[in-house]
Design a protein around this motif. Structure first.
Motif, PDB file in Angstrom:
ATOM      1  N   TYR A 105       0.841  -1.206   0.000  1.00 27.33           N
ATOM      2  CA  TYR A 105       0.000   0.000   0.000  1.00 27.33           C
ATOM      3  C   TYR A 105       0.877   1.256   0.000  1.00 27.33           C
ATOM      4  CZ  TYR A 105      -3.681   3.282   1.317  1.00 27.33           C
ATOM      5  OH  TYR A 105      -4.563   4.336   1.338  1.00 27.33           O
ATOM      6  N   LEU A 106       1.903   1.276   0.834  1.00 31.06           N
ATOM      7  CA  LEU A 106       2.768   2.452   0.921  1.00 31.06           C
ATOM      8  C   LEU A 106       3.550   2.655  -0.371  1.00 31.06           C
ATOM      9  CD1 LEU A 106       4.114   2.056   4.561  1.00 31.06           C
ATOM     10  CD2 LEU A 106       2.391   3.660   3.749  1.00 31.06           C
ATOM     11  N   ALA A 107       3.957   1.561  -0.995  1.00 27.15           N
ATOM     12  CA  ALA A 107       4.687   1.679  -2.260  1.00 27.15           C
ATOM     13  C   ALA A 107       3.782   2.225  -3.366  1.00 27.15           C
ATOM     14  CB  ALA A 107       5.246   0.318  -2.658  1.00 27.15           C
ATOM     15  N   ARG A 108       2.518   1.763  -3.388  1.00 29.82           N
ATOM     16  CA  ARG A 108       1.603   2.170  -4.462  1.00 29.82           C
ATOM     17  C   ARG A 108       1.030   3.569  -4.253  1.00 29.82           C
ATOM     18  NH1 ARG A 108      -0.899  -2.732  -3.516  1.00 29.82           N
ATOM     19  NH2 ARG A 108      -2.757  -1.605  -2.841  1.00 29.82           N
ATOM     20  N   HIS A 109       0.584   3.850  -3.021  1.00 29.77           N
ATOM     21  CA  HIS A 109      -0.170   5.079  -2.775  1.00 29.77           C
ATOM     22  C   HIS A 109       0.660   6.234  -2.227  1.00 29.77           C
ATOM     23  CE1 HIS A 109      -4.033   3.124  -3.563  1.00 29.77           C
ATOM     24  NE2 HIS A 109      -3.555   2.089  -2.914  1.00 29.77           N
ATOM     25  N   GLU A 110       1.807   5.924  -1.628  1.00 28.91           N
ATOM     26  CA  GLU A 110       2.630   6.979  -1.042  1.00 28.91           C
ATOM     27  C   GLU A 110       3.991   7.102  -1.730  1.00 28.91           C
ATOM     28  OE1 GLU A 110       1.891   9.117   1.709  1.00 28.91           O
ATOM     29  OE2 GLU A 110      -0.148   8.427   1.280  1.00 28.91           O
ATOM     30  N   ASP A 111       4.209   6.237  -2.725  1.00 29.96           N
ATOM     31  CA  ASP A 111       5.475   6.245  -3.470  1.00 29.96           C
ATOM     32  C   ASP A 111       6.676   6.103  -2.525  1.00 29.96           C
ATOM     33  OD1 ASP A 111       6.907   6.256  -5.862  1.00 29.96           O
ATOM     34  OD2 ASP A 111       7.295   8.408  -5.749  1.00 29.96           O
ATOM     35  N   ILE A 112       6.524   5.261  -1.515  1.00 26.30           N
ATOM     36  CA  ILE A 112       7.617   5.008  -0.576  1.00 26.30           C
ATOM     37  C   ILE A 112       8.460   3.857  -1.115  1.00 26.30           C
ATOM     38  CG2 ILE A 112       8.188   4.192   1.747  1.00 26.30           C
ATOM     39  CD1 ILE A 112       5.730   5.736   2.736  1.00 26.30           C
ATOM     40  N   ARG A 113       9.754   4.069  -1.217  1.00 26.66           N
ATOM     41  CA  ARG A 113      10.680   3.074  -1.740  1.00 26.66           C
ATOM     42  C   ARG A 113      11.305   2.280  -0.598  1.00 26.66           C
ATOM     43  NH1 ARG A 113       8.167   3.466  -6.169  1.00 26.66           N
ATOM     44  NH2 ARG A 113       8.642   5.231  -7.527  1.00 26.66           N
ATOM     45  N   PHE A 114      11.195   0.981  -0.680  1.00 31.51           N
ATOM     46  CA  PHE A 114      11.752   0.127   0.361  1.00 31.51           C
ATOM     47  C   PHE A 114      13.071  -0.517  -0.048  1.00 31.51           C
ATOM     48  CE2 PHE A 114       7.273   0.392   1.408  1.00 31.51           C
ATOM     49  CZ  PHE A 114       7.289   0.509   2.783  1.00 31.51           C
ATOM     50  N   LYS A 115      13.329  -0.578  -1.336  1.00 29.83           N
ATOM     51  CA  LYS A 115      14.531  -1.270  -1.811  1.00 29.83           C
ATOM     52  C   LYS A 115      15.792  -0.603  -1.269  1.00 29.83           C
ATOM     53  CE  LYS A 115      16.407  -3.351  -6.032  1.00 29.83           C
ATOM     54  NZ  LYS A 115      16.146  -4.725  -5.539  1.00 29.83           N
ATOM     55  N   ARG A 116      16.612  -1.423  -0.617  1.00 26.88           N
ATOM     56  CA  ARG A 116      17.888  -1.022  -0.021  1.00 26.88           C
ATOM     57  C   ARG A 116      17.744  -0.029   1.131  1.00 26.88           C
ATOM     58  NH1 ARG A 116      19.268  -1.604  -5.446  1.00 26.88           N
ATOM     59  NH2 ARG A 116      18.891   0.589  -5.895  1.00 26.88           N
ATOM     60  N   LYS A 117      16.529   0.228   1.585  1.00 20.06           N
ATOM     61  CA  LYS A 117      16.345   1.127   2.732  1.00 20.06           C
ATOM     62  C   LYS A 117      16.576   0.350   4.039  1.00 20.06           C
ATOM     63  CE  LYS A 117      15.264   4.908   0.566  1.00 20.06           C
ATOM     64  NZ  LYS A 117      13.883   5.422   0.518  1.00 20.06           N
ATOM     65  N   PRO A 118      17.370   0.900   4.961  1.00 22.97           N
ATOM     66  CA  PRO A 118      17.592   0.236   6.247  1.00 22.97           C
ATOM     67  C   PRO A 118      16.347   0.321   7.141  1.00 22.97           C
ATOM     68  CG  PRO A 118      18.742   2.340   6.184  1.00 22.97           C
ATOM     69  CD  PRO A 118      18.157   2.142   4.819  1.00 22.97           C
ATOM     70  N   VAL A 119      15.883  -0.830   7.596  1.00 19.12           N
ATOM     71  CA  VAL A 119      14.667  -0.905   8.418  1.00 19.12           C
ATOM     72  C   VAL A 119      14.973  -1.698   9.686  1.00 19.12           C
ATOM     73  CG1 VAL A 119      12.255  -1.613   8.538  1.00 19.12           C
ATOM     74  CG2 VAL A 119      13.227  -0.887   6.337  1.00 19.12           C
ATOM     75  N   LEU A 120      14.613  -1.134  10.826  1.00 20.23           N
ATOM     76  CA  LEU A 120      14.711  -1.835  12.104  1.00 20.23           C
ATOM     77  C   LEU A 120      13.340  -2.378  12.470  1.00 20.23           C
ATOM     78  CD1 LEU A 120      16.176  -2.601  14.760  1.00 20.23           C
ATOM     79  CD2 LEU A 120      15.599  -0.321  15.624  1.00 20.23           C
ATOM     80  N   VAL A 121      13.225  -3.703  12.549  1.00 17.51           N
ATOM     81  CA  VAL A 121      11.985  -4.347  12.977  1.00 17.51           C
ATOM     82  C   VAL A 121      12.186  -4.774  14.432  1.00 17.51           C
ATOM     83  CG1 VAL A 121      10.319  -6.184  12.543  1.00 17.51           C
ATOM     84  CG2 VAL A 121      11.580  -5.179  10.627  1.00 17.51           C
ATOM     85  N   MET A 122      11.417  -4.179  15.328  1.00 17.16           N
ATOM     86  CA  MET A 122      11.663  -4.358  16.753  1.00 17.16           C
ATOM     87  C   MET A 122      11.615  -5.819  17.185  1.00 17.16           C
ATOM     88  SD  MET A 122      12.217  -1.254  17.646  1.00 17.16           S
ATOM     89  CE  MET A 122      12.211  -1.367  19.439  1.00 17.16           C
ATOM     90  N   CYS A 123      10.571  -6.519  16.763  1.00 11.97           N
ATOM     91  CA  CYS A 123      10.421  -7.940  17.104  1.00 11.97           C
ATOM     92  C   CYS A 123       9.700  -8.610  15.937  1.00 11.97           C
ATOM     93  CB  CYS A 123       9.647  -8.112  18.400  1.00 11.97           C
ATOM     94  SG  CYS A 123       9.422  -9.842  18.887  1.00 11.97           S
TER      95      CYS A 123
END
Length: 301
Positions: A105-123
Motif C-alpha cells: 500500500y505504501l509503495a503504491r499510494h505513497e510512493d515510498i521506496r523500500f529497496k535497499r532502505k535500512p529498516v529496524l523491525v523491533m520484534c
C-alpha cells in the motif's frame, strides 16, 4: 450493534471506547487495560463471556509465528481459556494478511521506496508477515528480537536466521511470564532507550508500538514509523522526537488506532464465524470489502 471488547494486560491509562460502522454492521469497540493483572483479565473475560460478540486479547500474544510454525504462549492461553462461548483473538490471525498489505500500500499510494532502505523491525516473530514483506521489497532489515526482547546485542539480518532463532527460543519463552520480555501495565508508559545506534542507522522503524516507545532514543529525526495501536498522546510524543511519518496498520477509530486484536475481533464478529474457521483469503476479502487501509500521518506537512 455488535460489541467487541479488547482485554489488555497493558495500562488502563490507554483505555478507549468508540462506535464505528463497517459495511452494514455497527460496532461498539472498547479497550480495557488491567495494568498487568492477569487474574483481573480472566475475571473480566469470564464476566463478559457470551454477552459480547468477540474478545480481543491485548498487551500479550497468544501465538507467535516463524515460517510455517506457530507457538503458543502458555500464560496467554490460560487467560484466553476464560472465554468459553465468545471467540477470542490476539490479532495474530490477521497480522500476516493485514501487515503484508501495508508495504504494498505504501509503495503504491505513497510512493515510498523500500529497496535497499535500512529498516529496524523491533520484534519480527511478532510481526512475521510484515518482516517477510519488507524483505521481499528489498529492504535492508535488522530484526531486534534478541535485542529488545532479551537485551542481547545480537541483531538478526535474515528470515532464515529468524526462523532458526524461533525454533530454538520460542518453545522456551512461550512458557515464561510475558512481563519478562514485553512491557505490560505501567511499563508501557516508560521509555528506557537502548541500542541507539540501530535506531540511528534505520530510515524506518517497524513493529509493536510498546517496544518502540520503551526503547526509542530522544531523537528520531526524519524516521518513518510503521506500527499498530497509538493514542493521541503517543502521536504527540513521536512528533516531538522528530518522526516524519507515522503509519498505523489499523485505521483511525474514534480518534486513535486500536490494536490488531480489536480489528480481528471486529472481522470475526462480522463474518459470524469462529476465528479458526477463517482463512487468510477470507480475511483478505473482508479487508477489501470494508475498505480497511493503513492510517498515514505526515508530521512534516
Amino acid at each position: 450493534m455488535k460489541r467487541v471488547v479488547s482485554i489488555s494486560l497493558g495500562s488502563s491509562k490507554r483505555n478507549h471506547k468508540t462506535v464505528v460502522k463497517l459495511g452494514r454492521d455497527t460496532f461498539c469497540i472498547e479497550r480495557i487495560g488491567v495494568d498487568g493483572d492477569k487474574q483481573k483479565a480472566i475475571e473480566l473475560i469470564g464476566n463478559l463471556d457470551g454477552s459480547v460478540d468477540a474478545f480481543g486479547l491485548g498487551g500479550t500474544d497468544l501465538y507467535i509465528y516463524a515460517g510455517n510454525r506457530r507457538y503458543t504462549f502458555r500464560e496467554s492461553a490460560k487467560i484466553a481459556a476464560a472465554a468459553k462461548i465468545t471467540p477470542i483473538v490476539d490479532g495474530s490471525g490477521l497480522k500476516n494478511t493485514l501487515e503484508r498489505r501495508v508495504v504494498n500500500y505504501l509503495a503504491r499510494h505513497e510512493d515510498i521506496r523500500f529497496k535497499r532502505k535500512p529498516v529496524l523491525v523491533m520484534c519480527a516473530v511478532d510481526r512475521f508477515g510484515l518482516a517477510e514483506a519488507l524483505v521481499e521489497a528489498g529492504s535492508q532489515t535488522v530484526f531486534g528480537d534478541l535485542m529488545f526482547g532479551l537485551g542481547l546485542e545480537l541483531p538478526i539480518r535474515t528470515l532464515d536466521g529468524l526462523a532458526r532463532l524461533a525454533r530454538v527460543i520460542a518453545p522456551v519463552i512461550t512458557k515464561l511470564p510475558v512481563r519478562w520480555f514485553y512491557p505490560t501495565g505501567d511499563r508501557q508508559n516508560e521509555t528506557k532507550p537502548r541500542f541507539r545506534a540501530y535506531f540511528a542507522a534505520a530510515e524506518m522503524i517497524a513493529g509493536d508500538f510498546h517496544f518502540i516507545r520503551r526503547h526509542m532514543p530522544e531523537c528520531l529525526d526524519g524516521k518513518l514509523i510503521i506500527t499498530n495501536t497509538v493514542t493521541a498522546e503517543d502521536e504527540l510524543l513521536l512528533k516531538e522526537r522528530g518522526v516524519r511519518t507515522l503509519v498505523t496498520t489499523t485505521p483511525d477509530m474514534g480518534g486513535r488506532s486500536f490494536g490488531t486484536n480489536a480489528l480481528e475481533g471486529m472481522l470475526v464478529a462480522a463474518a459470524g464465524k469462529r476465528p479458526e474457521e477463517l482463512t487468510a483469503n477470507e480475511y483478505e476479502n473482508l479487508l477489501n470489502e470494508f475498505g480497511i487501509a493503513p492510517r498515514i500521518k505526515h508530521f512534516d506537512r
